[in-house]
Scaffold this motif. Structure first.
Motif, PDB file in Angstrom:
ATOM      1  N   PHE A   1     -56.666 -67.493 -69.484  1.00  0.00           N
ATOM      2  CA  PHE A   1     -55.521 -65.888 -69.445  1.00  0.00           C
ATOM      3  C   PHE A   1     -56.098 -65.744 -67.928  1.00  0.00           C
ATOM      4  O   PHE A   1     -57.119 -65.623 -67.259  1.00  0.00           O
ATOM      5  N   THR A   2     -55.491 -64.612 -67.258  1.00  0.00           N
ATOM      6  CA  THR A   2     -55.914 -63.927 -65.764  1.00  0.00           C
ATOM      7  C   THR A   2     -57.315 -62.983 -65.572  1.00  0.00           C
ATOM      8  O   THR A   2     -57.583 -63.207 -64.885  1.00  0.00           O
ATOM      9  N   GLU A   3     -56.781 -63.266 -67.012  1.00  0.00           N
ATOM     10  CA  GLU A   3     -57.912 -61.958 -67.157  1.00  0.00           C
ATOM     11  C   GLU A   3     -58.416 -62.530 -68.574  1.00  0.00           C
ATOM     12  O   GLU A   3     -58.296 -62.763 -68.970  1.00  0.00           O
ATOM     13  N   PRO A   4     -60.577 -62.090 -68.920  1.00  0.00           N
ATOM     14  CA  PRO A   4     -60.595 -62.075 -70.128  1.00  0.00           C
ATOM     15  C   PRO A   4     -59.703 -61.347 -71.318  1.00  0.00           C
ATOM     16  O   PRO A   4     -59.635 -60.021 -70.580  1.00  0.00           O
ATOM     17  N   LEU A   5     -60.167 -61.951 -72.335  1.00  0.00           N
ATOM     18  CA  LEU A   5     -59.226 -60.643 -73.229  1.00  0.00           C
ATOM     19  C   LEU A   5     -59.725 -59.440 -74.335  1.00  0.00           C
ATOM     20  O   LEU A   5     -60.934 -61.185 -75.380  1.00  0.00           O
TER      21      LEU A   5
END
Length: 181
Positions: free
Chosen positions: A112-116
């Motif tokens: 994803f565009t950032e760690p979740l």
């Protein structure tokens, strides 16, 4: 009007109201249990069985939903049973996909565009379901996009077919009640 049990204050509680309160409490407990389980159960590893677990989770939701729809048609209070069905089904659906997103992100932060975090994964699940698409989080790998696409298709099924099935089950249950009286 039917009455239920006598309260500690000595007054009668209508049976419909008692059933509504029990149904609401049961729905909140189950949905709350699912949410708590999502946030506290260990889930940090993506392996070969992860896709199978996702599919098994979706199959469990489908089986539970089929059973619940049958119960709606037989219930003395089909509308209340329908609300319970939707709360459990949606809670499980969200938990299954939020879990998948979280585990994918832990295994490969570039999914994803950032760690979740778990909360981020739940947030992403709800934004996909609501078709809001803020764009702050997006799937970037093929696997993450495939799972997100699966959720989108599942969302359409939930909103369309499942809502229709639940409404029809309520209608059938109400007709069954009318025939009895």
């Amino acid at each position: 009007m039917r009455t239920g049990e006598t309260t500690a204050g000595g007054r009668q509680v209508p049976a419909e109201r008692r059933h509504a309160l029990v149904s609401l409490a049961r729905s909140l407990l189950v949905a709350g249990g699912i949410v708590v389980g999502y946030f506290v159960l260990p889930m940090t590893r993506l392996d070969g069985d992860s896709l199978l677990r996702l599919l098994a989770g979706l199959a469990l939701i489908a089986a539970l939903l089929a059973w619940q729809i049958r119960q709606i048609t037989r219930s003395a209070y089909p509308r209340l049973r329908a609300v319970e069905t939707l709360s459990v089904t949606l809670s499980l659906f969200f938990a299954v996909f939020a879990t998948a997103y979280h585990v994918m992100s832990v295994d490969d932060p570039a999914s994803f565009t950032e760690p979740l975090t778990r909360l981020d994964a739940a947030y992403f699940t709800v934004t996909v379901f609501a078709t809001v698409g803020f764009g702050d989080i997006a799937a970037t790998t093929e696997t993450a996009r495939a799972v997100t696409t699966t959720q989108m298709l599942g969302d359409l099924v939930l909103v369309g077919l499942v809502a229709h099935a639940v409404v029809e089950a309520v209608r059938t249950g109400m007709e069954r009640q009318e025939r009895r009286t």
